[in-house]
Design a protein around this motif. Sequence first.
Motif, PDB file in Angstrom:
ATOM      1  N   ILE A  34      24.594  56.534   4.431  1.00  0.00           N
ATOM      2  CA  ILE A  34      25.568  55.534   4.020  1.00  0.00           C
ATOM      3  C   ILE A  34      26.296  55.047   5.264  1.00  0.00           C
ATOM      4  CG2 ILE A  34      27.606  55.097   2.621  1.00  0.00           C
ATOM      5  CD1 ILE A  34      26.644  57.451   0.844  1.00  0.00           C
ATOM      6  N   ILE A  35      26.316  53.723   5.446  1.00  0.00           N
ATOM      7  CA  ILE A  35      27.003  53.124   6.592  1.00  0.00           C
ATOM      8  C   ILE A  35      28.224  52.383   6.052  1.00  0.00           C
ATOM      9  CG2 ILE A  35      26.787  51.618   8.595  1.00  0.00           C
ATOM     10  CD1 ILE A  35      23.723  51.988   8.331  1.00  0.00           C
ATOM     11  N   VAL A  36      29.383  52.739   6.577  1.00  0.00           N
ATOM     12  CA  VAL A  36      30.648  52.186   6.098  1.00  0.00           C
ATOM     13  C   VAL A  36      31.444  51.617   7.271  1.00  0.00           C
ATOM     14  CG1 VAL A  36      30.769  53.793   4.149  1.00  0.00           C
ATOM     15  CG2 VAL A  36      31.846  54.409   6.298  1.00  0.00           C
ATOM     16  N   PRO A  37      32.434  50.741   6.995  1.00  0.00           N
ATOM     17  CA  PRO A  37      33.318  50.249   8.058  1.00  0.00           C
ATOM     18  C   PRO A  37      34.142  51.404   8.639  1.00  0.00           C
ATOM     19  CG  PRO A  37      33.624  48.998   6.021  1.00  0.00           C
ATOM     20  CD  PRO A  37      32.735  50.137   5.704  1.00  0.00           C
ATOM     21  N   GLU A  38      34.628  51.232   9.860  1.00  0.00           N
ATOM     22  CA  GLU A  38      35.425  52.280  10.508  1.00  0.00           C
ATOM     23  C   GLU A  38      36.697  52.607   9.738  1.00  0.00           C
ATOM     24  OE1 GLU A  38      34.623  52.556  15.206  1.00  0.00           O
ATOM     25  OE2 GLU A  38      35.976  50.967  14.563  1.00  0.00           O
ATOM     26  N   ASP A  39      37.276  51.625   9.088  1.00  0.00           N
ATOM     27  CA  ASP A  39      38.532  51.853   8.380  1.00  0.00           C
ATOM     28  C   ASP A  39      38.335  52.326   6.936  1.00  0.00           C
ATOM     29  OD1 ASP A  39      37.524  49.492   7.424  1.00  0.00           O
ATOM     30  OD2 ASP A  39      39.393  48.374   7.576  1.00  0.00           O
ATOM     31  N   PHE A  40      37.116  52.607   6.539  1.00  0.00           N
ATOM     32  CA  PHE A  40      36.815  53.089   5.188  1.00  0.00           C
ATOM     33  C   PHE A  40      37.349  54.506   5.055  1.00  0.00           C
ATOM     34  CE2 PHE A  40      33.941  54.495   1.761  1.00  0.00           C
ATOM     35  CZ  PHE A  40      34.095  53.434   0.885  1.00  0.00           C
ATOM     36  N   ASP A  41      38.221  54.727   4.094  1.00  0.00           N
ATOM     37  CA  ASP A  41      38.966  55.974   4.015  1.00  0.00           C
ATOM     38  C   ASP A  41      38.534  56.881   2.860  1.00  0.00           C
ATOM     39  OD1 ASP A  41      40.821  57.657   5.085  1.00  0.00           O
ATOM     40  OD2 ASP A  41      42.479  56.875   3.902  1.00  0.00           O
ATOM     41  N   CYS A  42      37.474  56.533   2.166  1.00  0.00           N
ATOM     42  CA  CYS A  42      37.044  57.290   0.983  1.00  0.00           C
ATOM     43  C   CYS A  42      36.129  58.449   1.401  1.00  0.00           C
ATOM     44  CB  CYS A  42      36.298  56.355   0.048  1.00  0.00           C
ATOM     45  SG  CYS A  42      35.777  57.128  -1.461  1.00  0.00           S
ATOM     46  N   ASN A  43      36.244  59.566   0.725  1.00  0.00           N
ATOM     47  CA  ASN A  43      35.399  60.721   1.012  1.00  0.00           C
ATOM     48  C   ASN A  43      34.144  60.642   0.147  1.00  0.00           C
ATOM     49  OD1 ASN A  43      34.370  63.090   1.897  1.00  0.00           O
ATOM     50  ND2 ASN A  43      36.158  64.307   1.425  1.00  0.00           N
ATOM     51  N   ILE A  44      33.316  59.656   0.437  1.00  0.00           N
ATOM     52  CA  ILE A  44      32.150  59.350  -0.387  1.00  0.00           C
ATOM     53  C   ILE A  44      31.104  60.464  -0.366  1.00  0.00           C
ATOM     54  CG2 ILE A  44      30.953  58.069   1.426  1.00  0.00           C
ATOM     55  CD1 ILE A  44      30.092  56.131  -0.817  1.00  0.00           C
ATOM     56  N   ARG A  45      30.955  61.147   0.758  1.00  0.00           N
ATOM     57  CA  ARG A  45      29.957  62.215   0.866  1.00  0.00           C
ATOM     58  C   ARG A  45      30.218  63.297  -0.187  1.00  0.00           C
ATOM     59  NH1 ARG A  45      28.812  67.094   2.840  1.00  0.00           N
ATOM     60  NH2 ARG A  45      26.820  67.398   3.864  1.00  0.00           N
ATOM     61  N   ASN A  46      31.428  63.772  -0.288  1.00  0.00           N
ATOM     62  CA  ASN A  46      31.753  64.823  -1.256  1.00  0.00           C
ATOM     63  C   ASN A  46      31.634  64.330  -2.691  1.00  0.00           C
ATOM     64  OD1 ASN A  46      32.165  66.707   0.707  1.00  0.00           O
ATOM     65  ND2 ASN A  46      34.360  66.378   0.819  1.00  0.00           N
ATOM     66  N   GLN A  47      31.922  63.073  -2.926  1.00  0.00           N
ATOM     67  CA  GLN A  47      31.788  62.521  -4.272  1.00  0.00           C
ATOM     68  C   GLN A  47      30.327  62.530  -4.717  1.00  0.00           C
ATOM     69  OE1 GLN A  47      33.612  58.679  -4.130  1.00  0.00           O
ATOM     70  NE2 GLN A  47      35.677  59.516  -4.057  1.00  0.00           N
ATOM     71  N   ILE A  48      29.431  62.137  -3.818  1.00  0.00           N
ATOM     72  CA  ILE A  48      28.000  62.128  -4.155  1.00  0.00           C
ATOM     73  C   ILE A  48      27.485  63.552  -4.306  1.00  0.00           C
ATOM     74  CG2 ILE A  48      25.700  61.516  -3.317  1.00  0.00           C
ATOM     75  CD1 ILE A  48      27.023  59.059  -2.009  1.00  0.00           C
ATOM     76  N   LYS A  49      27.857  64.439  -3.383  1.00  0.00           N
ATOM     77  CA  LYS A  49      27.393  65.831  -3.435  1.00  0.00           C
ATOM     78  C   LYS A  49      27.899  66.546  -4.684  1.00  0.00           C
ATOM     79  CE  LYS A  49      25.725  67.974  -0.274  1.00  0.00           C
ATOM     80  NZ  LYS A  49      24.360  68.411  -0.072  1.00  0.00           N
ATOM     81  N   SER A  50      29.032  66.135  -5.229  1.00  0.00           N
ATOM     82  CA  SER A  50      29.536  66.777  -6.446  1.00  0.00           C
ATOM     83  C   SER A  50      28.668  66.433  -7.656  1.00  0.00           C
ATOM     84  CB  SER A  50      30.987  66.370  -6.699  1.00  0.00           C
ATOM     85  OG  SER A  50      31.068  65.033  -7.105  1.00  0.00           O
ATOM     86  N   VAL A  51      27.953  65.319  -7.591  1.00  0.00           N
ATOM     87  CA  VAL A  51      27.066  64.914  -8.684  1.00  0.00           C
ATOM     88  C   VAL A  51      25.646  65.407  -8.453  1.00  0.00           C
ATOM     89  CG1 VAL A  51      26.094  62.919  -9.897  1.00  0.00           C
ATOM     90  CG2 VAL A  51      28.472  62.877  -9.140  1.00  0.00           C
ATOM     91  N   ARG A  52      25.167  65.309  -7.212  1.00  0.00           N
ATOM     92  CA  ARG A  52      23.792  65.719  -6.864  1.00  0.00           C
ATOM     93  C   ARG A  52      23.833  66.670  -5.682  1.00  0.00           C
ATOM     94  NH1 ARG A  52      19.934  61.188  -7.398  1.00  0.00           N
ATOM     95  NH2 ARG A  52      18.512  62.580  -6.321  1.00  0.00           N
ATOM     96  N   ARG A  53      23.993  67.945  -5.946  1.00  0.00           N
ATOM     97  CA  ARG A  53      24.163  68.958  -4.886  1.00  0.00           C
ATOM     98  C   ARG A  53      22.980  69.052  -3.933  1.00  0.00           C
ATOM     99  NH1 ARG A  53      27.148  70.670  -9.020  1.00  0.00           N
ATOM    100  NH2 ARG A  53      29.057  71.845  -8.685  1.00  0.00           N
ATOM    101  N   GLU A  54      21.776  68.810  -4.424  1.00  0.00           N
ATOM    102  CA  GLU A  54      20.573  68.959  -3.603  1.00  0.00           C
ATOM    103  C   GLU A  54      20.349  67.792  -2.650  1.00  0.00           C
ATOM    104  OE1 GLU A  54      19.296  66.374  -6.951  1.00  0.00           O
ATOM    105  OE2 GLU A  54      20.568  68.136  -6.838  1.00  0.00           O
TER     106      GLU A  54
END
Length: 53
Positions: free
Chosen positions: A14-34
């Motif tokens: 996932i490529i995001v802007p520098e000022d993107f402040d959301c913890n998207i990695r943990n959100q995705i991993k919470s749904v699909r751990r593998e």
Amino acid sequence: MNFSIPKDVKNVIIIVPEDFDCNIRNQIKSVRRELSVIVMKSPEIKGKLYVLY
């Protein structure tokens, strides 16, 4: 944020802007751990989010 990732996908970049402040990695991993999730910040991207798989 709402998007679908096909079941056979094992790696996501996932490529995001520098000022993107959301913890998207943990959100995705919470749904699909593998799933392997890499988040990269880029100063060249403004107001967009790219998902590569």
